[in-house]
Design an enzyme around this catalytic site. Structure first.
Site, PDB file in Angstrom:
ATOM      1  N   TYR A  52       0.853  -1.204   0.000  1.00 59.41           N
ATOM      2  CA  TYR A  52       0.000   0.000   0.000  1.00 59.41           C
ATOM      3  C   TYR A  52       0.879   1.241   0.000  1.00 59.41           C
ATOM      4  CZ  TYR A  52      -4.956  -0.955   0.246  1.00 59.41           C
ATOM      5  OH  TYR A  52      -6.233  -1.267  -0.076  1.00 59.41           O
ATOM      6  N   GLU A  54      -0.611   4.771  -0.450  1.00 59.45           N
ATOM      7  CA  GLU A  54      -1.438   5.974  -0.643  1.00 59.45           C
ATOM      8  C   GLU A  54      -0.613   7.228  -0.386  1.00 59.45           C
ATOM      9  OE1 GLU A  54      -3.950   3.759   1.637  1.00 59.45           O
ATOM     10  OE2 GLU A  54      -5.809   4.488   0.716  1.00 59.45           O
ATOM     11  N   ASP A 198      -6.737  13.604 -25.112  1.00 60.06           N
ATOM     12  CA  ASP A 198      -6.756  12.190 -24.719  1.00 60.06           C
ATOM     13  C   ASP A 198      -6.051  11.427 -25.841  1.00 60.06           C
ATOM     14  OD1 ASP A 198      -7.375   9.510 -24.440  1.00 60.06           O
ATOM     15  OD2 ASP A 198      -9.434   9.842 -23.801  1.00 60.06           O
ATOM     16  N   THR A 224      -3.730   6.263 -21.913  1.00 56.77           N
ATOM     17  CA  THR A 224      -3.579   4.922 -21.368  1.00 56.77           C
ATOM     18  C   THR A 224      -2.199   4.438 -21.825  1.00 56.77           C
ATOM     19  OG1 THR A 224      -4.788   4.065 -23.272  1.00 56.77           O
ATOM     20  CG2 THR A 224      -6.015   4.317 -21.232  1.00 56.77           C
ATOM     21  N   LYS A 227      -1.855   0.777 -25.209  1.00 63.45           N
ATOM     22  CA  LYS A 227      -2.244   0.719 -26.630  1.00 63.45           C
ATOM     23  C   LYS A 227      -0.974   0.815 -27.484  1.00 63.45           C
ATOM     24  CE  LYS A 227      -6.970   2.269 -25.806  1.00 63.45           C
ATOM     25  NZ  LYS A 227      -7.171   2.983 -24.542  1.00 63.45           N
ATOM     26  N   ARG A 233      -1.557  -2.322 -18.652  1.00 58.43           N
ATOM     27  CA  ARG A 233      -2.903  -1.748 -18.661  1.00 58.43           C
ATOM     28  C   ARG A 233      -2.999  -0.692 -17.568  1.00 58.43           C
ATOM     29  NH1 ARG A 233      -7.302  -3.018 -21.380  1.00 58.43           N
ATOM     30  NH2 ARG A 233      -5.929  -4.397 -22.545  1.00 58.43           N
TER      31      ARG A 233
HETATM   32  N1  DSN Z   1     -11.746   0.577 -25.133  1.00 57.71           N
HETATM   33  C1  DSN Z   1     -10.829   1.506 -25.768  1.00 57.71           C
HETATM   34  C2  DSN Z   1     -10.738   1.291 -27.235  1.00 57.71           C
HETATM   35  O1  DSN Z   1     -10.858   0.150 -27.637  1.00 57.71           O
HETATM   36  O2  DSN Z   1     -10.549   2.223 -27.980  1.00 57.71           O
HETATM   37  C3  DSN Z   1     -11.132   2.888 -25.411  1.00 57.71           C
HETATM   38  O3  DSN Z   1     -11.252   2.986 -24.036  1.00 57.71           O
END
Ligand code: DSN
Length: 421
Positions: A52, A54, A198, A224, A227, A233
């Site tokens: 933990y 925090e 984003d 994120t 990707k 993730r």
């Molecule tokens: N689920 C993602 C995508 O496939 O683009 C976006 O959050």
């Protein structure tokens, strides 16, 4: 590997092995998915998951965080260096809470935000009425143009002048073309609004310098990490130093509790990987692959939204593909492709007359196949298979034949060959 799991919990073990085999034996073409390195996987599954922490480095609520601080500081420093950003918060669990954190850091519930409509390539957290974003904030949406299926920056500017939102969001999940982040920021500046990008889908392309960057001018950038960036993730938020305190407070204690330090360690590993010269080559190859795939599909009569791509992503318009010509069939065609071992997802297309549950498009992309070292010749081959399935979807024999060829291709480009479970 996984010996203890195998012995203790054969059911969980077997599901994991089955998923590894599925990834190895199919063509992963969902544009938001990728295969991270073994180093990233190892960090993700490390003992850091036991702790933990925090708070933030050097300001924790629990004792025993000396080494956790080391890893989080490393991730922060690398994220800033990778993107040329003033401040980084590496704690967000995922993209949705990260977007929420950006909004609540500087806005009040009910404030107006401008973003792209989900049906035109935006994201749920960009103001969809069923999502917290649409419930908490007053979103106005811009669209792509009906004829070109592109963003018209002049129209977006006029809408911003009329609506005077407090924040303008750019960055999308199903837009195959380049985004003019500079222009978005200038529009925001003109109306005294915050600019927010984003970049979840294209962070890897930005890191590889094959897509224009929103840094250092954009006020807030969220991405994120799993990707095109090819990490674990999770998510990271980058912002100007003047918003750092507000942003950090919004993430913790505003929205989250204990950070997932095993994932933060994996983010640090992926940021370092993305600063290597090989990553530039990787990003370039993603786009080359995508363009070859798009060309092949179009040559075979498949209609693409905006007639092509500049990025990792392609959106097939089945309504205007002659051999289909009807709305609402995206899911059926995605299932047919999956039967042949080609994994994509159904998606709305701009001005889709069908419901989001039965949309008229298929979204696909090249980041994961490029991670498997596939190049233009393989893309041309895969493009022909995809077109053949779409053009002759009733022909089960073709699907079975292509499935065998997909298997062969997967063997030629092994995925995680030294993972032995
Ligand atoms: N689920 C993602 C995508 O496939 O683009 C976006 O959050």
């Amino acid at each position: 590997m996984l010996e203890s799991l195998k012995e203790q919990d054969p059911e969980a073990y077997s599901a994991i092995v089955n998923e590894l085999r599925r990834q190895q034996q199919t063509l992963e073409m969902i544009p938001s998915e990728n295969f991270c390195s073994k180093a990233v996987l190892e960090a993700s599954a490390s003992v850091l998951a036991n702790k933990y922490s925090e708070g933030y480095p050097k300001k924790r609520y629990y004792q025993g965080n000396k080494y956790i601080d080391d890893i989080e500081l490393l991730a922060i420093e690398r994220a800033k260096r990778l993107f040329n950003a003033e401040h980084a918060n590496v704690q967000p669990y995922s993209g949705s809470p990260a977007n929420m954190a950006v909004y609540v850091s500087v806005l009040e519930p009910g404030d107006k935000i401008m973003a792209l409509n989900l049906a035109h390539g935006g994201h749920l957290t960009h103001g969809n009425p069923v999502n917290f974003s649409g419930k908490l904030f007053n979103f106005v949406h811009y669209t792509v143009e009906r004829d070109t299926e592109l963003l018209d920056m002049e129209k977006i500017w006029k809408l911003a002048l009329k609506e005077k939102p407090k924040m303008i969001v750019s960055g999308y999940t199903a837009y195959p073309r380049l985004i003019d982040f500079k222009k978005f920021h200038e529009i925001a500046q003109e109306i005294n609004a915050y600019s927010m990008a984003d970049i979840s889908h294209i962070a890897g392309l930005i890191a590889a310098r094959v897509h224009p960057t929103p840094f250092p001018f954009t006020d807030f950038v969220m991405t994120t990490t799993h990707k095109t960036l090819r990490g674990p993730r999770g998510a990271v938020i980058l912002c100007k130093e003047k918003y750092a305190k507000q942003l950090d407070k919004a993430v913790f204690p505003g929205l989250q509790g204990g950070p997932h330090e095993q994932t933060i360690a994996a983010k640090a590993v992926c940021f370092e990987e993305a600063m290597k010269p090989e990553f530039i080559e990787y990003g370039k190859q993603i786009v080359k692959n995508s363009k070859t795939l798009a060309e092949t599909l179009m040559q075979k009569g498949i209609k693409l939204v905006s007639n092509g791509t500049d990025t990792h992503l392609i959106l097939i318009d089945l309504i205007n593909t002659k051999s289909v010509g009807k709305p609402g069939l995206g899911k059926d065609y995605a299932i047919a492709l999956e039967e042949a071992g080609i994994v994509t997802n159904c998606n709305t297309i701009p001005y889709d007359p069908a419901s989001p549950f039965r949309p008229s498009g298929i979204r696909l992309g090249t980041p994961a196949l490029t991670s498997r070292s596939m190049k233009e010749p393989e893309m041309a081959q895969i493009g022909k298979w995809i077109a053949q399935i779409i053009n002759e979807v009733e022909n089960n024999k073709i699907i079975i034949e292509i499935r065998k060829k997909v298997n062969e291709l997967c063997k030629q480009f092994p995925l995680y060959p030294d993972i032995t479970y």
